[in-house]
Structure formats: structure tokens, C-alpha cells
Write a protein that holds these residues in place. Structure first.
Motif, PDB file in Angstrom:
ATOM      1  N   VAL A 145     120.365  95.150  62.740  1.00 20.77           N
ATOM      2  CA  VAL A 145     120.702  96.428  63.181  1.00 20.77           C
ATOM      3  C   VAL A 145     119.357  97.375  63.136  1.00 20.77           C
ATOM      4  O   VAL A 145     119.110  98.151  64.077  1.00 20.77           O
ATOM      5  CB  VAL A 145     121.808  97.272  62.663  1.00 20.77           C
ATOM      6  CG1 VAL A 145     121.819  98.839  62.914  1.00 20.77           C
ATOM      7  CG2 VAL A 145     122.965  96.449  62.955  1.00 20.77           C
ATOM      8  N   ALA A 146     118.704  97.570  61.991  1.00 28.99           N
ATOM      9  CA  ALA A 146     117.667  98.290  61.610  1.00 28.99           C
ATOM     10  C   ALA A 146     116.306  97.908  62.724  1.00 28.99           C
ATOM     11  O   ALA A 146     115.915  98.627  63.376  1.00 28.99           O
ATOM     12  CB  ALA A 146     117.158  97.935  60.244  1.00 28.99           C
ATOM     13  N   ILE A 147     116.226  96.640  63.072  1.00 29.89           N
ATOM     14  CA  ILE A 147     115.100  96.157  63.743  1.00 29.89           C
ATOM     15  C   ILE A 147     115.592  96.320  65.180  1.00 29.89           C
ATOM     16  O   ILE A 147     114.798  96.919  66.193  1.00 29.89           O
ATOM     17  CB  ILE A 147     114.843  94.512  63.591  1.00 29.89           C
ATOM     18  CG1 ILE A 147     114.477  94.260  62.344  1.00 29.89           C
ATOM     19  CG2 ILE A 147     114.048  94.129  64.699  1.00 29.89           C
ATOM     20  CD1 ILE A 147     112.994  95.006  61.800  1.00 29.89           C
ATOM     21  N   ILE A 159     114.689  99.940  69.917  1.00 31.55           N
ATOM     22  CA  ILE A 159     115.482 100.645  70.995  1.00 31.55           C
ATOM     23  C   ILE A 159     114.599 102.262  71.086  1.00 31.55           C
ATOM     24  O   ILE A 159     114.506 102.909  72.035  1.00 31.55           O
ATOM     25  CB  ILE A 159     116.945 101.164  70.688  1.00 31.55           C
ATOM     26  CG1 ILE A 159     117.603  99.589  71.033  1.00 31.55           C
ATOM     27  CG2 ILE A 159     117.514 102.216  71.676  1.00 31.55           C
ATOM     28  CD1 ILE A 159     119.270  99.681  70.556  1.00 31.55           C
ATOM     29  N   ILE A 160     114.509 102.812  69.676  1.00 32.62           N
ATOM     30  CA  ILE A 160     113.888 103.828  69.798  1.00 32.62           C
ATOM     31  C   ILE A 160     112.140 103.853  70.315  1.00 32.62           C
ATOM     32  O   ILE A 160     111.937 104.686  70.973  1.00 32.62           O
ATOM     33  CB  ILE A 160     113.695 104.416  68.159  1.00 32.62           C
ATOM     34  CG1 ILE A 160     115.262 104.989  67.851  1.00 32.62           C
ATOM     35  CG2 ILE A 160     112.703 105.666  68.135  1.00 32.62           C
ATOM     36  CD1 ILE A 160     115.380 105.124  66.358  1.00 32.62           C
ATOM     37  N   GLY A 161     111.669 102.539  69.941  1.00 33.28           N
ATOM     38  CA  GLY A 161     110.255 102.525  70.315  1.00 33.28           C
ATOM     39  C   GLY A 161     110.253 102.418  71.838  1.00 33.28           C
ATOM     40  O   GLY A 161     109.346 103.199  72.676  1.00 33.28           O
ATOM     41  N   SER A 213     116.349  97.620  79.413  1.00 33.83           N
ATOM     42  CA  SER A 213     116.950  96.447  80.007  1.00 33.83           C
ATOM     43  C   SER A 213     117.229  95.534  78.990  1.00 33.83           C
ATOM     44  O   SER A 213     116.412  95.561  78.042  1.00 33.83           O
ATOM     45  CB  SER A 213     116.138  95.840  81.105  1.00 33.83           C
ATOM     46  OG  SER A 213     114.919  95.383  80.584  1.00 33.83           O
ATOM     47  N   VAL A 214     118.016  94.470  79.024  1.00 28.57           N
ATOM     48  CA  VAL A 214     118.253  93.446  78.295  1.00 28.57           C
ATOM     49  C   VAL A 214     116.710  92.618  78.062  1.00 28.57           C
ATOM     50  O   VAL A 214     116.553  92.301  76.989  1.00 28.57           O
ATOM     51  CB  VAL A 214     119.564  92.688  78.441  1.00 28.57           C
ATOM     52  CG1 VAL A 214     119.498  91.406  77.656  1.00 28.57           C
ATOM     53  CG2 VAL A 214     120.580  93.168  78.735  1.00 28.57           C
ATOM     54  N   THR A 215     116.370  92.342  78.875  1.00 29.68           N
ATOM     55  CA  THR A 215     115.210  91.340  79.080  1.00 29.68           C
ATOM     56  C   THR A 215     113.993  92.446  78.259  1.00 29.68           C
ATOM     57  O   THR A 215     113.303  91.817  77.398  1.00 29.68           O
ATOM     58  CB  THR A 215     114.627  91.175  80.404  1.00 29.68           C
ATOM     59  OG1 THR A 215     115.713  90.529  81.064  1.00 29.68           O
ATOM     60  CG2 THR A 215     113.417  90.352  80.470  1.00 29.68           C
ATOM     61  N   GLY A 216     113.684  93.434  78.624  1.00 33.42           N
ATOM     62  CA  GLY A 216     112.991  94.576  78.024  1.00 33.42           C
ATOM     63  C   GLY A 216     112.941  94.735  76.539  1.00 33.42           C
ATOM     64  O   GLY A 216     112.218  94.397  75.634  1.00 33.42           O
ATOM     65  N   PHE A 217     114.448  94.821  76.206  1.00 33.21           N
ATOM     66  CA  PHE A 217     114.742  94.886  74.659  1.00 33.21           C
ATOM     67  C   PHE A 217     114.414  93.603  73.878  1.00 33.21           C
ATOM     68  O   PHE A 217     113.842  93.493  72.773  1.00 33.21           O
ATOM     69  CB  PHE A 217     116.295  95.320  74.433  1.00 33.21           C
ATOM     70  CG  PHE A 217     116.920  95.231  73.281  1.00 33.21           C
ATOM     71  CD1 PHE A 217     116.677  96.216  72.189  1.00 33.21           C
ATOM     72  CD2 PHE A 217     117.354  93.908  72.848  1.00 33.21           C
ATOM     73  CE1 PHE A 217     117.371  96.245  70.997  1.00 33.21           C
ATOM     74  CE2 PHE A 217     117.710  93.778  71.449  1.00 33.21           C
ATOM     75  CZ  PHE A 217     117.947  94.983  70.559  1.00 33.21           C
ATOM     76  N   LEU A 218     114.710  92.517  74.353  1.00 33.32           N
ATOM     77  CA  LEU A 218     114.472  91.137  73.619  1.00 33.32           C
ATOM     78  C   LEU A 218     113.192  90.733  73.568  1.00 33.32           C
ATOM     79  O   LEU A 218     112.750  90.264  72.653  1.00 33.32           O
ATOM     80  CB  LEU A 218     115.401  90.029  74.558  1.00 33.32           C
ATOM     81  CG  LEU A 218     116.928  90.052  74.507  1.00 33.32           C
ATOM     82  CD1 LEU A 218     117.514  89.067  75.265  1.00 33.32           C
ATOM     83  CD2 LEU A 218     117.307  90.065  72.903  1.00 33.32           C
ATOM     84  N   THR A 219     112.396  91.256  74.592  1.00 33.16           N
ATOM     85  CA  THR A 219     110.752  90.945  74.522  1.00 33.16           C
ATOM     86  C   THR A 219     110.358  91.726  73.307  1.00 33.16           C
ATOM     87  O   THR A 219     109.216  90.987  72.593  1.00 33.16           O
ATOM     88  CB  THR A 219     110.094  91.517  76.046  1.00 33.16           C
ATOM     89  OG1 THR A 219     110.756  90.692  76.841  1.00 33.16           O
ATOM     90  CG2 THR A 219     108.710  91.192  75.694  1.00 33.16           C
TER      91      THR A 219
END
Length: 131
Positions: A17-19, A24-26, A35-41
Motif C-alpha cells: 500500500v505504501a508503494i 499514485i501521488i507521484g 491508468s492501470v498501465t501507467g500505474f503499473l509501469t
């Protein structure tokens, strides 16, 4: 949930959760798509770094049993591993590792990964002293 399960599951979930919060904040602060893809990248290199920190901490307990919720050594090892391996993986995968980003990532992940551990320690001490 058993005490053994919670001893490992709770800190693991808290670290993930911390990561995720850091990611998300970054991304939001740079007005990047959530987006899911952007988040996962953005997320995966730091998640792998966190996992490596867990493995290091579990493999080298320093004569003590592995305590993943402890500030030291687990919290510090997980934090440093998250940053170091996360940045290496970002560089290898063609993502940015500019010095200002490294500094912000180091401070933010430190706050998040060590912060929840510090709060948990304070709560456990308060609970133990009131018993």
C-alpha cells in the motif's frame, strides 16, 4: 487471522500500500495519467525493490527472528532496497532516474515505509504500557 499470518501479512500489505500510495501521488503530481498501465509501469520497479528488501531481511536476520514490521533492520533494509533496486530497474527499463526524482523517491518512500512502522511501534508500546 492467526498471529503468525498477521505478523507477515499485515506488514506486507502495508508495504505494498505504501508503494502504491507513492506511485499514485507521484503520477498525480506530474499530471500523468492514472491508468492501470501507467500505474503499473511506475509501480513495478519499486514493488520488486520492496520484495528484494523482504528477502534480504528474511535471509539475514542478524541472529534474531525475522520481524518485518520492525523499524530496524527490516524497515530500513526494505526502504533502501526499494529505492536502490527500484531505480536500477527503472533505468534498465528505460524509465527516468533524474537526481531530483531519486531524492524525492528516497524521502517519500522512507516516510511511507518507515512511517507506518513508527506508528505501529508507538501504538504497540502504548498498548503494552496500558496493560
Amino acid at each position: 487471522m492467526s498471529a503468525t499470518t498477521s505478523r507477515f501479512a499485515t506488514p506486507l500489505v502495508a508495504d505494498v500500500v505504501a508503494i502504491a500510495v507513492f506511485t499514485i501521488i507521484g503520477r498525480a503530481s506530474h499530471e500523468e495519467a492514472l491508468s492501470v498501465t501507467g500505474f503499473l509501469t511506475t509501480f513495478w520497479p519499486f514493488l520488486v525493490g520492496t520484495a528484494i528488501g523482504w528477502v534480504i531481511t528474511a535471509a539475514v536476520p542478524g541472529g534474531r527472528s525475522f520481524a518485518p514490521a520492525a523499524l530496524w533492520p527490516a524497515g530500513v533494509v526494505v526502504w533502501i532496497s526499494t529505492v536502490v533496486f527500484g531505480m536500477v530497474l527503472r533505468a534498465v527499463s528505460g524509465q527516468g532516474t533524474a537526481l531530483p526524482f531519486v531524492i524525492v523517491a528516497t524521502l517519500a518512500t522512507g516516510l511511507l515505509l518507515l512511517g507506518w512502522r513508527a506508528v505501529a511501534l508507538a501504538v504497540s508500546r502504548r498498548t503494552a504500557s496500558s496493560v
